[in-house]
Design an enzyme around this catalytic site. Structure first.
Site, PDB file in Angstrom:
ATOM      1  N   TYR A   1       0.585  -3.312  13.459  1.00  0.00           N
ATOM      2  CA  TYR A   1      -0.606  -2.476  13.189  1.00  0.00           C
ATOM      3  C   TYR A   1      -1.667  -2.736  14.252  1.00  0.00           C
ATOM      4  O   TYR A   1      -2.209  -1.811  14.859  1.00  0.00           O
ATOM      5  CB  TYR A   1      -1.128  -2.820  11.794  1.00  0.00           C
ATOM      6  CG  TYR A   1      -2.479  -2.223  11.420  1.00  0.00           C
ATOM      7  CD1 TYR A   1      -2.576  -0.930  10.897  1.00  0.00           C
ATOM      8  CD2 TYR A   1      -3.649  -2.969  11.525  1.00  0.00           C
ATOM      9  CE1 TYR A   1      -3.816  -0.394  10.513  1.00  0.00           C
ATOM     10  CE2 TYR A   1      -4.879  -2.447  11.146  1.00  0.00           C
ATOM     11  CZ  TYR A   1      -4.956  -1.166  10.642  1.00  0.00           C
ATOM     12  OH  TYR A   1      -6.181  -0.656  10.257  1.00  0.00           O
TER      13      TYR A   1
ATOM     14  N   LYS B   1      -2.905  -0.037  17.153  1.00  0.00           N
ATOM     15  CA  LYS B   1      -4.324   0.323  17.287  1.00  0.00           C
ATOM     16  C   LYS B   1      -4.820  -0.048  18.689  1.00  0.00           C
ATOM     17  O   LYS B   1      -5.567   0.693  19.320  1.00  0.00           O
ATOM     18  CB  LYS B   1      -5.158  -0.400  16.224  1.00  0.00           C
ATOM     19  CG  LYS B   1      -4.884   0.046  14.783  1.00  0.00           C
ATOM     20  CD  LYS B   1      -5.661   1.302  14.441  1.00  0.00           C
ATOM     21  CE  LYS B   1      -5.605   1.630  12.961  1.00  0.00           C
ATOM     22  NZ  LYS B   1      -6.230   2.920  12.633  1.00  0.00           N
TER      23      LYS B   1
HETATM   24  P1  NAD Z   1      -6.972   5.037   3.578  1.00  0.00           P
HETATM   25  O1  NAD Z   1      -5.561   4.661   3.414  1.00  0.00           O
HETATM   26  O2  NAD Z   1      -7.789   5.177   2.338  1.00  0.00           O
HETATM   27  O3  NAD Z   1      -7.076   6.389   4.428  1.00  0.00           O
HETATM   28  C1  NAD Z   1      -6.070   6.854   5.277  1.00  0.00           C
HETATM   29  C2  NAD Z   1      -5.780   8.296   4.889  1.00  0.00           C
HETATM   30  O4  NAD Z   1      -4.764   8.813   5.761  1.00  0.00           O
HETATM   31  C3  NAD Z   1      -5.241   8.426   3.454  1.00  0.00           C
HETATM   32  O5  NAD Z   1      -6.047   9.304   2.688  1.00  0.00           O
HETATM   33  C4  NAD Z   1      -3.843   8.972   3.641  1.00  0.00           C
HETATM   34  O6  NAD Z   1      -3.438   9.882   2.599  1.00  0.00           O
HETATM   35  C5  NAD Z   1      -3.967   9.679   4.962  1.00  0.00           C
HETATM   36  N1  NAD Z   1      -2.656   9.873   5.575  1.00  0.00           N
HETATM   37  C6  NAD Z   1      -1.693   8.924   5.777  1.00  0.00           C
HETATM   38  N2  NAD Z   1      -0.615   9.485   6.343  1.00  0.00           N
HETATM   39  C7  NAD Z   1      -0.897  10.802   6.514  1.00  0.00           C
HETATM   40  C8  NAD Z   1      -0.185  11.899   7.074  1.00  0.00           C
HETATM   41  N3  NAD Z   1       1.059  11.735   7.580  1.00  0.00           N
HETATM   42  N4  NAD Z   1      -0.759  13.123   7.101  1.00  0.00           N
HETATM   43  C9  NAD Z   1      -2.003  13.296   6.576  1.00  0.00           C
HETATM   44  N5  NAD Z   1      -2.733  12.296   6.032  1.00  0.00           N
HETATM   45  C10 NAD Z   1      -2.183  11.065   6.017  1.00  0.00           C
HETATM   46  O7  NAD Z   1      -7.640   3.976   4.540  1.00  0.00           O
HETATM   47  P2  NAD Z   1      -9.169   3.741   4.937  1.00  0.00           P
HETATM   48  O8  NAD Z   1      -9.550   2.386   4.477  1.00  0.00           O
HETATM   49  O9  NAD Z   1      -9.999   4.899   4.541  1.00  0.00           O
HETATM   50  O10 NAD Z   1      -9.036   3.662   6.519  1.00  0.00           O
HETATM   51  C11 NAD Z   1      -9.313   4.764   7.368  1.00  0.00           C
HETATM   52  C12 NAD Z   1      -9.109   4.354   8.821  1.00  0.00           C
HETATM   53  O11 NAD Z   1      -9.919   3.234   9.153  1.00  0.00           O
HETATM   54  C13 NAD Z   1      -7.684   3.928   9.165  1.00  0.00           C
HETATM   55  O12 NAD Z   1      -7.393   4.359  10.468  1.00  0.00           O
HETATM   56  C14 NAD Z   1      -7.714   2.417   9.106  1.00  0.00           C
HETATM   57  O13 NAD Z   1      -6.722   1.851   9.940  1.00  0.00           O
HETATM   58  C15 NAD Z   1      -9.120   2.156   9.622  1.00  0.00           C
HETATM   59  N6  NAD Z   1      -9.665   0.887   9.108  1.00  0.00           N
HETATM   60  C16 NAD Z   1     -10.177   0.780   7.866  1.00  0.00           C
HETATM   61  C17 NAD Z   1     -10.738  -0.418   7.461  1.00  0.00           C
HETATM   62  C18 NAD Z   1     -11.425  -0.626   6.139  1.00  0.00           C
HETATM   63  O14 NAD Z   1     -12.217  -1.545   6.062  1.00  0.00           O
HETATM   64  N7  NAD Z   1     -11.191   0.188   5.114  1.00  0.00           N
HETATM   65  C19 NAD Z   1     -10.721  -1.495   8.318  1.00  0.00           C
HETATM   66  C20 NAD Z   1     -10.156  -1.362   9.583  1.00  0.00           C
HETATM   67  C21 NAD Z   1      -9.634  -0.161   9.968  1.00  0.00           C
HETATM   68  C1  UGA Z   2      -7.170  -5.265   6.414  1.00  0.00           C
HETATM   69  C2  UGA Z   2      -6.197  -4.162   6.775  1.00  0.00           C
HETATM   70  O1  UGA Z   2      -5.439  -4.494   7.905  1.00  0.00           O
HETATM   71  C3  UGA Z   2      -6.893  -2.896   7.070  1.00  0.00           C
HETATM   72  O2  UGA Z   2      -7.362  -2.265   5.943  1.00  0.00           O
HETATM   73  C4  UGA Z   2      -8.005  -3.045   8.017  1.00  0.00           C
HETATM   74  O3  UGA Z   2      -7.543  -2.811   9.322  1.00  0.00           O
HETATM   75  C5  UGA Z   2      -8.743  -4.358   7.968  1.00  0.00           C
HETATM   76  O4  UGA Z   2      -8.139  -5.422   7.354  1.00  0.00           O
HETATM   77  C6  UGA Z   2     -10.104  -4.248   7.348  1.00  0.00           C
HETATM   78  O5  UGA Z   2     -10.204  -3.872   6.156  1.00  0.00           O
HETATM   79  O6  UGA Z   2     -11.058  -4.546   8.057  1.00  0.00           O
HETATM   80  P1  UGA Z   2      -6.879  -7.667   5.520  1.00  0.00           P
HETATM   81  O7  UGA Z   2      -8.314  -8.009   5.526  1.00  0.00           O
HETATM   82  O8  UGA Z   2      -5.941  -8.792   5.812  1.00  0.00           O
HETATM   83  O9  UGA Z   2      -6.501  -6.494   6.498  1.00  0.00           O
HETATM   84  O10 UGA Z   2      -6.485  -6.972   4.144  1.00  0.00           O
HETATM   85  P2  UGA Z   2      -6.464  -7.381   2.630  1.00  0.00           P
HETATM   86  O11 UGA Z   2      -5.205  -6.827   2.069  1.00  0.00           O
HETATM   87  O12 UGA Z   2      -7.704  -6.943   1.982  1.00  0.00           O
HETATM   88  O13 UGA Z   2      -6.322  -8.973   2.611  1.00  0.00           O
HETATM   89  C7  UGA Z   2      -7.393  -9.847   2.839  1.00  0.00           C
HETATM   90  C8  UGA Z   2      -6.884 -11.268   2.643  1.00  0.00           C
HETATM   91  O14 UGA Z   2      -6.614 -11.485   1.264  1.00  0.00           O
HETATM   92  C9  UGA Z   2      -5.572 -11.588   3.391  1.00  0.00           C
HETATM   93  O15 UGA Z   2      -5.672 -12.889   3.885  1.00  0.00           O
HETATM   94  C10 UGA Z   2      -4.508 -11.540   2.296  1.00  0.00           C
HETATM   95  O16 UGA Z   2      -3.436 -12.388   2.544  1.00  0.00           O
HETATM   96  C11 UGA Z   2      -5.291 -11.999   1.091  1.00  0.00           C
HETATM   97  N1  UGA Z   2      -4.840 -11.498  -0.236  1.00  0.00           N
HETATM   98  C12 UGA Z   2      -4.513 -10.199  -0.419  1.00  0.00           C
HETATM   99  C13 UGA Z   2      -4.827 -12.382  -1.302  1.00  0.00           C
HETATM  100  O17 UGA Z   2      -5.115 -13.592  -1.159  1.00  0.00           O
HETATM  101  N2  UGA Z   2      -4.492 -11.920  -2.547  1.00  0.00           N
HETATM  102  C14 UGA Z   2      -4.163 -10.616  -2.770  1.00  0.00           C
HETATM  103  O18 UGA Z   2      -3.879 -10.267  -3.940  1.00  0.00           O
HETATM  104  C15 UGA Z   2      -4.181  -9.734  -1.679  1.00  0.00           C
END
Ligand code: NAD
Ligand code: UGA
Length: 354
Positions: free
Chosen positions: A162, A166
């Site tokens: 991943y 990215k």
């Molecule tokens: P999310 O999974 O809620 O959103 C991703 C969306 O993409 C989903 O709604 C999913 O249905 C859609 N999707 C997946 N495959 C698809 C396809 N083939 N066609 C159309 N739609 C599709 O995740 P999020 O947390 O909202 O993250 C959004 C973006 O930000 C992602 O690129 C993720 O890598 C990045 N990101 C998020 C976080 C965070 O803190 N939530 C952290 C780091 C990076």
């Molecule tokens: C996330 C994901 O990679 C993405 O959504 C995004 O790119 C990014 O980080 C982000 O949100 O900024 P991570 O923080 O590791 O990665 O995602 P989580 O699944 O929320 O896990 C956080 C930590 O909790 C990890 O160390 C994981 O091992 C731990 N974990 C997870 C637990 O200890 N218990 C659980 O039930 C689930």
């Protein structure tokens, strides 16, 4: 502005769409799943298209041509998928997103591309702790867009696919920028949380991100599982703070965001995963009337047990947000307790309405 929001149905996408509409923009949202957009369905400046981007190349080119700005959020964004379906992660998060970026290049459209703080990987303290005078120094985990190198695990730890997908996409956008062929802004989110993140699993069902697991355990029972003891740390960012920053990037006053990468996160909101479990228990009792004698137990599990072979982890990551502060006059307002409590409130209220 006419904005094409790819991934509008996701956690970040649905919050961003709501705020873009409130700001007066016209939004076309594309997502394979529109459940999180139900409340916006009737909005006169919003169109939702339920599409799988892998089967919609021609239509996407037309939608991009009709837009002033493309925001691309589509990705597999859940660590369990990096381990169980690494090829799908590569194909969607790199190859499919590259097609979108190259369509923007051909059509001269501005692109906001979501990347991740996962590109930074691990801290130097996690690999050579013995060589450092103070391995716990927060400066070792303070990640800056223009100066921090990336440290990832070996190939057989496929969680990093991943991060690599990215990273490679970022590098390709950067190269198109150098060639003068693309105006882009790259976003690196640091653990945003809030209403509508993922889904709440019942015992044994699915593997969303950690907040949803812990919330599910509080509401439906089952242990709060701490992967590798829960010593790893994260900085949690409330979704409203994040969207405030994103709106400034959409506005892009004077082109200040052109060909820039932005960390978006809350550096003051650092907590270990075990600390997060305990904080959620405390808030559940204090603010939501939870029974202190019926809290879920904490259970330590290994990464392999929880995710399967190929798991690895970021030990710690703190965003350096001085660029967003300086160029966009943005800084987060929600402290850790409010970030977690406001995220929890949504799920507690939903559970009580059922
Ligand atoms: P999310 O999974 O809620 O959103 C991703 C969306 O993409 C989903 O709604 C999913 O249905 C859609 N999707 C997946 N495959 C698809 C396809 N083939 N066609 C159309 N739609 C599709 O995740 P999020 O947390 O909202 O993250 C959004 C973006 O930000 C992602 O690129 C993720 O890598 C990045 N990101 C998020 C976080 C965070 O803190 N939530 C952290 C780091 C990076
Ligand atoms: C996330 C994901 O990679 C993405 O959504 C995004 O790119 C990014 O980080 C982000 O949100 O900024 P991570 O923080 O590791 O990665 O995602 P989580 O699944 O929320 O896990 C956080 C930590 O909790 C990890 O160390 C994981 O091992 C731990 N974990 C997870 C637990 O200890 N218990 C659980 O039930 C689930």
């Amino acid at each position: 502005m006419k904005i094409l929001n790819l991934g509008a149905g996701g956690f970040i996408g649905s919050h961003l769409t709501t705020r873009l509409l409130a700001e007066g923009h016209q939004v076309t949202g594309v997502d394979i799943n529109g459940d999180k957009l139900d409340t916006l369905a009737a909005h006169h400046r919003f169109t939702y298209l339920g599409r799988d981007i892998r089967d919609a190349e021609g239509e996407l080119a037309e939608l991009i041509a009709a837009s002033d700005l493309v925001v691309d959020l589509i990705a597999h964004a859940n660590p369990s998928l990096y381990v169980s379906r690494p090829l799908d992660v590569f194909h969607l998060n790199f190859s499919e997103n590259l097609k979108i970026a190259e369509t923007c290049v051909r059509q001269g459209k501005r692109l906001i591309q979501f990347s991740s703080c996962e590109v930074y990987g691990k801290t130097v303290a996690s690999i050579v702790p013995g060589l450092l005078a103070n391995p716990d120094d927060p400066d070792l985990a303070l990640f800056a867009e223009e100066s921090t190198p990336f440290i990832l695990g070996p190939v057989n730890r496929h969680r990093w696919i991943y991060s690599c997908a990215k990273q490679l996409l970022e590098r390709v956008l950067h190269a198109y920028g150098l060639a003068g062929e693309l105006i882009y802004t790259i976003i690196r989110p640091f653990n945003f949380i809030g209403p509508r993140i993922d889904y709440l699993p019942r015992e044994g069902e699915g593997v969303p991100r950690v907040f949803s697991h812990f919330m599910g355990a509080l509401l439906h029972g089952g242990p709060m599982r701490l992967v590798n003891g829960g010593r790893q740390r994260r900085c949690y960012t409330y979704i409203d703070d994040a969207v405030d920053c994103l709106l400034r990037i959409v506005d892009n006053p004077g082109g200040v965001c052109d060909r820039q990468i932005f960390n978006i996160g809350s550096p003051a909101n650092e907590i270990s995963i075990k600390g997060l479990a305990l904080l959620m228990q405390e808030l559940y009792v204090e603010q939501f009337g939870g029974d202190p004698f019926a809290l879920p137990p904490l259970l330590e599990v290994s990464g392999e047990e929880f995710y399967g072979d190929g798991y690895d982890d970021s030990d710690r990551r703190i965003p350096d947000i001085s660029k967003a502060e300086h160029l966009l006059n943005w800084r987060p307002r929600f402290d850790l307790r409010r970030t977690v409590a406001d995220s929890m409130r949504y799920y507690v209220e939903q559970a009580r309405q059922r």
